[in-house]
Design a protein around this motif. Structure first.
Motif, short mmCIF file in Angstrom:
data_model
loop_
_atom_site.label_atom_id
_atom_site.label_comp_id
_atom_site.label_asym_id
_atom_site.label_seq_id
_atom_site.Cartn_x
_atom_site.Cartn_y
_atom_site.Cartn_z
N VAL A 1 -7.85 -2.21 -0.01
CA VAL A 1 -8.72 -3.31 0.42
C VAL A 1 -7.87 -4.36 1.13
CG1 VAL A 1 -10.34 -5.10 -0.32
CG2 VAL A 1 -10.30 -2.88 -1.49
N ALA A 2 -8.43 -4.91 2.22
CA ALA A 2 -7.83 -6.06 2.92
C ALA A 2 -8.81 -7.21 2.81
CB ALA A 2 -7.55 -5.72 4.38
N SER A 3 -8.33 -8.35 2.34
CA SER A 3 -9.21 -9.52 2.20
C SER A 3 -8.48 -10.77 2.65
CB SER A 3 -9.67 -9.67 0.74
OG SER A 3 -8.60 -10.07 -0.10
N TYR A 4 -9.25 -11.68 3.21
CA TYR A 4 -8.68 -12.93 3.69
C TYR A 4 -9.79 -13.98 3.73
CZ TYR A 4 -5.60 -16.12 6.12
OH TYR A 4 -4.82 -17.19 6.44
N LEU A 5 -9.42 -15.20 3.45
CA LEU A 5 -10.38 -16.30 3.42
C LEU A 5 -11.09 -16.45 4.76
CD1 LEU A 5 -11.51 -18.85 1.95
CD2 LEU A 5 -9.61 -20.12 3.00
N GLY A 6 -12.43 -16.46 4.72
CA GLY A 6 -13.22 -16.65 5.92
C GLY A 6 -13.48 -15.38 6.71
N TYR A 7 -12.99 -14.22 6.22
CA TYR A 7 -13.17 -12.95 6.91
C TYR A 7 -13.89 -11.97 5.97
CZ TYR A 7 -10.08 -14.32 10.74
OH TYR A 7 -9.53 -14.93 11.83
N ASN A 8 -14.60 -11.03 6.56
CA ASN A 8 -15.26 -10.00 5.78
C ASN A 8 -14.24 -9.06 5.16
OD1 ASN A 8 -18.03 -10.72 6.32
ND2 ASN A 8 -17.73 -9.94 8.40
N LEU A 9 -14.44 -8.74 3.90
CA LEU A 9 -13.55 -7.80 3.21
C LEU A 9 -13.74 -6.40 3.78
CD1 LEU A 9 -12.85 -7.66 -0.56
CD2 LEU A 9 -13.78 -5.63 0.55
N VAL A 10 -12.62 -5.66 3.91
CA VAL A 10 -12.67 -4.30 4.43
C VAL A 10 -11.94 -3.37 3.46
CG1 VAL A 10 -11.99 -2.75 6.31
CG2 VAL A 10 -12.78 -5.07 6.83
N ALA A 11 -12.58 -2.25 3.10
CA ALA A 11 -11.97 -1.23 2.24
C ALA A 11 -11.89 0.09 3.01
CB ALA A 11 -12.78 -1.06 0.96
N LYS A 12 -10.78 0.82 2.81
CA LYS A 12 -10.59 2.10 3.48
C LYS A 12 -10.11 3.14 2.47
CE LYS A 12 -9.84 0.63 8.25
NZ LYS A 12 -9.03 0.84 9.47
N PRO A 13 -10.49 4.42 2.67
CA PRO A 13 -10.05 5.47 1.73
C PRO A 13 -8.56 5.76 1.85
CG PRO A 13 -11.23 6.43 3.59
CD PRO A 13 -11.38 4.94 3.72
N VAL A 14 -7.98 6.25 0.75
CA VAL A 14 -6.55 6.54 0.67
C VAL A 14 -6.36 7.98 0.21
CG1 VAL A 14 -4.42 6.02 -0.59
CG2 VAL A 14 -5.88 4.16 0.24
N LYS A 15 -5.42 8.67 0.82
CA LYS A 15 -5.04 10.01 0.37
C LYS A 15 -3.92 9.87 -0.66
CE LYS A 15 -6.16 12.21 4.80
NZ LYS A 15 -5.62 12.99 5.94
N ARG A 16 -4.12 10.44 -1.81
CA ARG A 16 -3.15 10.29 -2.89
C ARG A 16 -1.88 11.08 -2.63
NH1 ARG A 16 -6.87 11.14 -8.31
NH2 ARG A 16 -8.48 9.57 -7.82
N GLY A 17 -0.76 10.49 -3.03
CA GLY A 17 0.49 11.21 -3.08
C GLY A 17 1.16 11.47 -1.76
N VAL A 18 0.70 10.82 -0.67
CA VAL A 18 1.33 11.03 0.63
C VAL A 18 1.59 9.67 1.29
CG1 VAL A 18 0.26 13.28 0.99
CG2 VAL A 18 -0.91 11.21 1.80
N SER A 19 2.44 9.67 2.30
CA SER A 19 2.68 8.48 3.11
C SER A 19 1.70 8.46 4.27
CB SER A 19 4.11 8.46 3.63
OG SER A 19 5.04 8.43 2.55
#
Length: 842
Positions: A72-90
């Motif tokens: 999740v990316a969050s910041y004051l005054g901006y809409n929160l954004v969530a993105k999926p993550v692949k486990r165990g990899v870079s």
């Protein structure tokens, strides 16, 4: 049981296997509207306390052993954004954050004895402000890298359909980089990079910037040396430790000002955050009243137990939104990262600053303008002031500053360019060479400068090119001047004027010669034959830049303003004695022929009456304007900023009797003090004091004829309820004062604050007198018995007028309500009047 044990074993293996794998994330967060990197954004795995914040370039690194599925990316005054993550990899995950459409304020009911936990931290900041503020240093210097970009944004479909712009948009639409990160089209018009050395000395206060290298590309840019003087770090410095920050000629209250509690609401979001290895507090802030000139955002304050710098400001992200009482400004954003530059002094200074100014649409079918700058400072050195002579020049451009190659910038720029920035030069070259864009540039230059360039000659088309009045009829003026392509020393200029009613040619011709540019030293000569009017013959320290006012004096009932025809020869010499200290010597010769009822008694023979007269005079003028900064534009020197210190002008005029046919010998002593200063939350005040004394017997046109105003238009340089020629003085003192409350009053009224109106107050006071010797020099009647206009001086009472007004009506209109308080005996006097004005103010 065996099956159960097997399943349990598999779960345990899976559990530890999941925790044994490392999920690594990296990426960048940008503003979805501007494409700018966003520092200080919170990045965390959803459902955990594992997180980090982006650096000043918007980059982040984050890793965990825990089984996670989203970030999740969050910041004051901006809409929160969530993105999926692949486990165990870079993996690389980038974010684009968009501002919230509406931010609702939360109202919380607290017990009476509750204290906001952020207040204790703010009190700690106040206690340490002086210690960390770099303004207390005796001197400092650093290397600065500045990047500036201008682009037309918010381009509507209607705006793109304008005939003159279709060619430009077809060209930029052919490449993907002509769009911002949000996919919206932009039209880049300017990009620059500058490497400079900046120097500051506190006492006496001096600044200097040496531009080492710069490269500039922009639509309409013809002289890179001029641009180089204004794109360094000199004009892009903001110190949040100061109570007020001056941005776009407006004063904004800092979130760590001494009056912080009166302007801001605070919320302590985190008390155990780590930033660059330092524990810190993260505090969000917002104005108590959205219309106030104040910021909203977030700041990071060093922990109270920090061993080196407790309560120091480490980072800040501050914005001003469109709800503030500003015109045409959609957003102002300042992001700043500070660094401890000297452990012995404990001072923190801005290491990196990013500034965004978003100018909104003036009309619905127009576009906006986006200005972005980035400043990086390093190699700080403090408390080693240079000799005063070192600071004589405000800005110095190295001789080879405009000569550089790509290798130089790769080695010397503090940060790398983005993909879009790397292609901006080529894009701007394409745009500025389009015929339609060239036409637009020429029109813009004509509107701004009033002249159109034809090679080495500029032809004037401006507010003084045409007028209509009852004396001349249609007044047509042709103006010519040479430019620096002809000579970098000489400027020749002239004009020819013809009136259809008087059928008389008038003209002006002159030459200026620059002796030296360092220091600025100039001489010149001019010859003028033209009409003038009595109120303007008396020099009231009128602003030479007020060309529009001077142009309108040629319109209307010119014959009612006591006009005269005048032949004027002038030679001058001007030099800078020191920075902010200018000396000017002028030799004038006037041949004045009044066109109104006027006679005066000859000083040598009382039986002789005269109308016209010749005067020759030497004028010695000293102007003191410490703190003023200048830039050189071709063969002119311009004021780049207005000082916050008083500007003092001293003038002595010596009338030379019998020199070049002069009829009179006289002396004039004049003093002017003009000062604009901030009154904090109460607004700002501008005052001007004029003092004059003429101890010699001369006809009243040579005395001080105080400037009245019988029009409906407000003139800040006049007494607006005084009639033309109502008072004449040979000794006087006046005060002109304007106080702008900005939005102090209307911002607090719910029904009015949306209008963004601003209140002001004015006062004009004049003490003066006219000696009997000068009064009797003008007889009451002509020799044939025809009465002559009276010449009146002020009595013991001062002339006083006071006013109040509202400005920013429809963003351009100002209305003043003015009361005249003295000299009301005459039936023709109006004690109250309304005056209008149009003005452009942010």
């Amino acid at each position: 049981m065996k099956t159960f044990q097997l399943l349990l074993g598999l779960l345990v293996v899976g559990f530890f296997s999941a925790y044994g794998q490392i999920t690594r994330l990296s990426g960048r967060v940008t503003d979805g509207e501007t494409g700018d990197p966003m520092p200080f954004v919170n990045i965390f795995f959803k459902g955990t306390t594992i997180g980090t914040t982006t650096d000043f370039e918007g980059n982040y690194l984050l890793q965990t052993h825990a089984p996670v599925d989203s970030v999740v990316a969050s910041y004051l005054g901006y809409n929160l954004v969530a993105k999926p993550v692949k486990r165990g990899v870079s993996q690389v995950i980038n974010f684009q954050l968009y501002p919230e459409a509406t931010v609702l304020q939360t109202v919380t009911v607290r017990p009476q004895d509750y204290e906001n936990p952020a207040w204790e931290i703010l009190r700690g900041v106040m206690a340490h402000k002086r210690q960390y503020d770099f303004d207390r240093l005796s001197a400092y210097q650093y290397e600065s890298y500045t990047k500036l970009e201008l682009a037309i944004d918010n381009i509507s479909d209607q705006f793109k359909q304008k005939k003159l712009l279709q060619q430009a948009f077809r060209a930029i639409d052919s490449t993907k980089v002509a769009h911002g990160d949000d996919g919206k089209p932009i039209l880049p018009v300017f990009f620059s990079e500058t490497v400079s050395d900046y120097f500051y000395r506190k006492s006496p206060e001096r600044r200097r910037e040496i531009i080492r290298k710069t490269r500039v590309n922009g639509v309409g840019i013809t002289d890179g040396s001029l641009v180089a003087q204004v794109i360094g770090s000199t004009f892009l410095q903001y110190n949040f430790y100061q109570n007020w920050l001056r941005i776009a000629e407006k004063d904004f209250v800092s979130p760590i000002a001494e009056s912080w509690k009166a302007f801001y609401e605070y919320q302590l979001k985190k008390s155990d955050e780590t930033l660059n290895g330092r524990r810190c507090f993260r505090i969000e802030f917002q104005p108590k009243r959205p219309q106030d000139l104040a910021f909203s955002g977030v700041m990071w304050i060093a922990d109270s137990l920090d061993p080196v710098s407790p309560y120091a400001l480490l980072q800040i992200d501050a914005s001003v939104g469109k709800s503030a009482n500003l015109n045409f400004i959609e957003k102002i954003k300042i992001q700043q990262e500070l660094a401890l530059v000297d452990s012995s002094t404990g001072v923190w200074m801005p290491a990196k600053t990013r500034i965004l100014l978003d100018i909104g649409d003036i009309k619905d079918d127009w576009a906006g303008l986006l200005a972005k700058s980035y400043i990086s400072n390093k190699n700080f050195k403090v408390n080693f002031p240079h000799p005063l002579k070192f600071y004589e020049e405000n800005v110095t451009v190295a001789e080879d500053a405009l000569i550089s190659n790509e290798q130089y910038w790769q080695e010397n720029r503090h940060d790398s360019l983005s993909t879009l920035e790397k292609q901006l030069y080529q894009m701007i070259d394409t745009i500025k060479n389009l015929p339609t864009v060239k036409t637009y540039v020429e029109i813009a230059e004509l509107l701004i400068n009033g002249f159109h360039r034809f090679g080495k000659i500029d032809i004037g088309i401006n507010s003084s090119s045409y007028a209509f009045n009852d004396l001349e009829g249609h007044r047509i003026k042709l103006q010519l001047t040479t430019n620096y392509f002809l000579s970098r020393r000489f400027t020749f200029y002239g004009s020819a004027i013809y009136g259809t009613a008087d059928r008389r040619w008038k003209f002006n011709a002159g030459v200026d010669y620059i002796i030296s540019r360092k220091p600025w030293r100039q001489v010149g000569y001019s010859h003028t034959e033209d009409y003038n009017q009595l109120a303007l013959f008396s020099d009231h320290f009128l602003s030479p830049s007020n060309a529009l006012f001077m142009a309108f004096t040629r319109w209307g009932n010119f014959s009612q303003r006591r006009p005269f025809f005048q032949i004027h020869n002038q030679a001058y010499f001007q030099t800078d004695i020191a920075r902010g200290f200018t000396q000017r010597i002028v030799l004038n010769r006037y041949h004045t022929d009044p066109l109104f009822d006027f006679e005066f008694i000859d000083l040598k023979n009382d039986a002789v009456r005269r109308r016209d007269f010749i005067t020759s005079e030497l004028v010695f003028e000293t102007r003191i304007a410490f703190g003023e900064r200048y830039i050189q534009n071709e063969n002119k020197r311009l004021i780049a900023n207005y000082t916050t210190k008083p500007i003092i002008t001293l003038r002595y005029t010596w009338g030379l009797e019998n020199f070049m046919g002069s009829d009179f010998g006289y002396q004039k002593f004049q003093l002017n003090v003009t000062h604009r200063f901030s009154a904090g939350a109460a607004g700002n005040t501008t005052y001007s004091v004029n003092v004059g004394y003429i101890p010699t017997r001369v006809p009243y046109p040579i005395l001080a004829v105080h400037l009245g105003n019988e029009t409906i238009f407000y003139n800040w340089q006049a007494f607006n309820m005084m009639r033309f020629f109502e008072f004449v003085s040979d000794r006087y003192a006046s005060l002109t004062l304007t106080h702008r409350f900005e939005g102090l009053l209307f911002n607090r009224l719910p029904l009015l604050r949306r209008l963004k109106w601003r209140t002001l107050a004015t006062a004009n006071v004049l003490y003066g007198g006219l000696s009997e010797a000068n009064r009797t020099l003008t007889p009451p009647f002509k020799l044939d018995g025809t009465p002559l206009p009276n010449v009146n001086g002020l009595g013991k009472l001062p002339y006083i007028e006071v006013g109040y007004g509202i400005e920013n009506i429809f963003r351009f209109v100002r209305v003043d309500f003015i009361h005249r308080l003295t000299y009301l005996d005459s039936p023709s006097i109006q004690p109250f009047g309304i005056r209008l004005a149009t003005q452009f103010r942010l």
